[in-house]
Design a protein around this motif. Sequence first.
Motif, PDB file in Angstrom:
ATOM      1  N   GLY A  77       0.651  -1.337  -0.145  1.00 56.97           N
ATOM      2  CA  GLY A  77      -0.092   0.103   0.118  1.00 56.97           C
ATOM      3  C   GLY A  77       0.776   1.327  -0.011  1.00 56.97           C
ATOM      4  O   GLY A  77       0.292   2.314   0.186  1.00 56.97           O
ATOM      5  N   LYS A  78       2.265   1.041  -0.205  1.00 62.04           N
ATOM      6  CA  LYS A  78       3.001   2.344  -0.166  1.00 62.04           C
ATOM      7  C   LYS A  78       2.845   3.087  -1.570  1.00 62.04           C
ATOM      8  O   LYS A  78       3.456   4.286  -1.496  1.00 62.04           O
ATOM      9  CB  LYS A  78       4.447   1.831   0.361  1.00 62.04           C
ATOM     10  N   VAL A  79       2.726   2.262  -2.621  1.00 62.62           N
ATOM     11  CA  VAL A  79       2.658   2.748  -4.082  1.00 62.62           C
ATOM     12  C   VAL A  79       1.090   2.438  -4.576  1.00 62.62           C
ATOM     13  O   VAL A  79       0.818   1.186  -4.402  1.00 62.62           O
ATOM     14  CB  VAL A  79       3.880   2.381  -4.939  1.00 62.62           C
ATOM     15  N   GLN A  80       0.487   3.201  -5.292  1.00 68.79           N
ATOM     16  CA  GLN A  80      -0.742   2.730  -5.963  1.00 68.79           C
ATOM     17  C   GLN A  80      -0.526   2.287  -7.396  1.00 68.79           C
ATOM     18  O   GLN A  80       0.677   2.809  -8.178  1.00 68.79           O
ATOM     19  CB  GLN A  80      -1.616   3.997  -6.181  1.00 68.79           C
ATOM     20  N   LEU A  81      -1.024   1.262  -7.688  1.00 66.40           N
ATOM     21  CA  LEU A  81      -0.978   0.490  -9.000  1.00 66.40           C
ATOM     22  C   LEU A  81      -0.800   1.412 -10.354  1.00 66.40           C
ATOM     23  O   LEU A  81      -0.152   1.477 -11.104  1.00 66.40           O
ATOM     24  CB  LEU A  81      -1.759  -0.597  -9.270  1.00 66.40           C
ATOM     25  N   VAL A  82      -2.053   2.205 -10.263  1.00 69.55           N
ATOM     26  CA  VAL A  82      -2.014   3.155 -11.403  1.00 69.55           C
ATOM     27  C   VAL A  82      -1.003   4.310 -11.324  1.00 69.55           C
ATOM     28  O   VAL A  82      -0.405   4.553 -12.551  1.00 69.55           O
ATOM     29  CB  VAL A  82      -3.476   3.773 -11.427  1.00 69.55           C
ATOM     30  N   SER A  83      -0.522   4.701 -10.400  1.00 69.23           N
ATOM     31  CA  SER A  83       0.502   5.695 -10.238  1.00 69.23           C
ATOM     32  C   SER A  83       1.845   5.025 -10.779  1.00 69.23           C
ATOM     33  O   SER A  83       2.550   5.804 -11.526  1.00 69.23           O
ATOM     34  CB  SER A  83       0.642   6.057  -8.836  1.00 69.23           C
ATOM     35  N   ALA A  84       1.962   3.961 -10.232  1.00 68.73           N
ATOM     36  CA  ALA A  84       3.217   3.093 -10.840  1.00 68.73           C
ATOM     37  C   ALA A  84       3.017   2.806 -12.283  1.00 68.73           C
ATOM     38  O   ALA A  84       4.219   2.971 -13.033  1.00 68.73           O
ATOM     39  CB  ALA A  84       3.358   1.697 -10.088  1.00 68.73           C
ATOM     40  N   MET A  85       1.956   2.613 -12.878  1.00 64.21           N
ATOM     41  CA  MET A  85       1.871   2.527 -14.219  1.00 64.21           C
ATOM     42  C   MET A  85       2.119   3.964 -15.118  1.00 64.21           C
ATOM     43  O   MET A  85       2.829   3.889 -16.116  1.00 64.21           O
ATOM     44  CB  MET A  85       0.556   2.113 -14.732  1.00 64.21           C
ATOM     45  N   LEU A  86       1.722   4.961 -14.471  1.00 63.65           N
ATOM     46  CA  LEU A  86       2.029   6.311 -15.015  1.00 63.65           C
ATOM     47  C   LEU A  86       3.463   6.592 -14.983  1.00 63.65           C
ATOM     48  O   LEU A  86       4.036   7.386 -15.747  1.00 63.65           O
ATOM     49  CB  LEU A  86       1.244   7.283 -14.515  1.00 63.65           C
ATOM     50  N   ARG A  87       4.047   6.212 -13.934  1.00 51.91           N
ATOM     51  CA  ARG A  87       5.431   6.521 -13.884  1.00 51.91           C
ATOM     52  C   ARG A  87       6.353   5.424 -14.809  1.00 51.91           C
ATOM     53  O   ARG A  87       7.589   5.439 -14.541  1.00 51.91           O
ATOM     54  CB  ARG A  87       6.120   6.559 -12.315  1.00 51.91           C
ATOM     55  N   ASN A  88       5.918   4.495 -15.570  1.00 53.43           N
ATOM     56  CA  ASN A  88       6.421   3.451 -16.149  1.00 53.43           C
ATOM     57  C   ASN A  88       7.436   2.298 -15.343  1.00 53.43           C
ATOM     58  O   ASN A  88       8.190   1.839 -15.828  1.00 53.43           O
ATOM     59  CB  ASN A  88       7.343   3.915 -17.262  1.00 53.43           C
ATOM     60  N   GLU A  89       6.768   2.285 -13.952  1.00 56.97           N
ATOM     61  CA  GLU A  89       7.523   1.304 -13.289  1.00 56.97           C
ATOM     62  C   GLU A  89       6.769  -0.059 -13.352  1.00 56.97           C
ATOM     63  O   GLU A  89       7.247  -1.002 -13.068  1.00 56.97           O
ATOM     64  CB  GLU A  89       7.192   1.611 -11.711  1.00 56.97           C
ATOM     65  N   VAL A  90       5.455   0.031 -14.048  1.00 58.21           N
ATOM     66  CA  VAL A  90       5.025  -1.354 -14.219  1.00 58.21           C
ATOM     67  C   VAL A  90       4.306  -1.140 -15.633  1.00 58.21           C
ATOM     68  O   VAL A  90       3.962  -0.121 -16.121  1.00 58.21           O
ATOM     69  CB  VAL A  90       3.570  -1.260 -13.166  1.00 58.21           C
ATOM     70  N   SER A  91       4.248  -2.191 -16.208  1.00 58.68           N
ATOM     71  CA  SER A  91       3.940  -2.317 -17.533  1.00 58.68           C
ATOM     72  C   SER A  91       2.754  -3.518 -17.629  1.00 58.68           C
ATOM     73  O   SER A  91       2.891  -4.331 -16.942  1.00 58.68           O
ATOM     74  CB  SER A  91       4.900  -2.746 -18.617  1.00 58.68           C
ATOM     75  N   ILE A  92       1.684  -3.342 -18.342  1.00 60.56           N
ATOM     76  CA  ILE A  92       0.590  -4.168 -18.409  1.00 60.56           C
ATOM     77  C   ILE A  92       0.308  -4.566 -19.696  1.00 60.56           C
ATOM     78  O   ILE A  92       0.181  -3.690 -20.793  1.00 60.56           O
ATOM     79  CB  ILE A  92      -0.707  -3.384 -17.857  1.00 60.56           C
ATOM     80  N   GLU A  93      -0.123  -5.793 -19.990  1.00 58.24           N
ATOM     81  CA  GLU A  93      -0.456  -6.224 -21.369  1.00 58.24           C
ATOM     82  C   GLU A  93      -1.826  -7.196 -21.113  1.00 58.24           C
ATOM     83  O   GLU A  93      -2.004  -7.799 -19.929  1.00 58.24           O
ATOM     84  CB  GLU A  93       0.709  -7.387 -21.899  1.00 58.24           C
ATOM     85  N   GLY A  94      -2.635  -6.817 -22.046  1.00 58.63           N
ATOM     86  CA  GLY A  94      -3.739  -7.518 -21.957  1.00 58.63           C
ATOM     87  C   GLY A  94      -5.046  -6.551 -21.246  1.00 58.63           C
ATOM     88  O   GLY A  94      -4.890  -5.158 -21.674  1.00 58.63           O
ATOM     89  N   TYR A  95      -5.935  -7.126 -20.471  1.00 57.28           N
ATOM     90  CA  TYR A  95      -7.178  -6.346 -19.843  1.00 57.28           C
ATOM     91  C   TYR A  95      -6.569  -5.790 -18.898  1.00 57.28           C
ATOM     92  O   TYR A  95      -6.901  -6.389 -17.550  1.00 57.28           O
ATOM     93  CB  TYR A  95      -8.328  -7.127 -19.707  1.00 57.28           C
TER      94      TYR A  95
END
Length: 141
Positions: A77-95
């Motif tokens: 809970g220290k980092v939000q998933l969507v925030s990490a995606m916007l910072r390119n720390e997380v990449s998502i493929e698919g749905y």
Amino acid sequence: MTSPTDELFDRLAERGPARLPRRLDWTVRFELERPDGGMDYWFVRFQDGTPHVSRERRDADCVLHCTREVFDRIVEGKVQLVSAMLRNEVSIEGYLLLLLIFRRMFEPPAGAHDPRDLTRRRRAAASATAAESAGASTLPS
């Protein structure tokens, strides 16, 4: 000592049914890069709200890729998933929607609360104030 990620996947079967929709049949694969450059894989299949976890690298409806460190912080809970995606720390493929549903399994940020609880408290306080006002106006002078 186990990591937050290990704890999440270990406890998923007991926590998942209470927090996830029951009518979905979907899969998510997590690809987490270790500091030594290796990869850890978790494959989660949800059937009728019940998660089944394995360490396989299989095709999935949604794939999340990030470092193990970033995912640990998301789970805590220290980092939000969507925030990490916007910072390119997380990449998502698919749905993406499937991960947005899955994030119910993550711990809430420190100090977070359910907005419905706040609304219930405000309504209860307003009702109490209204009842006091109504009681005060019916007192004889």
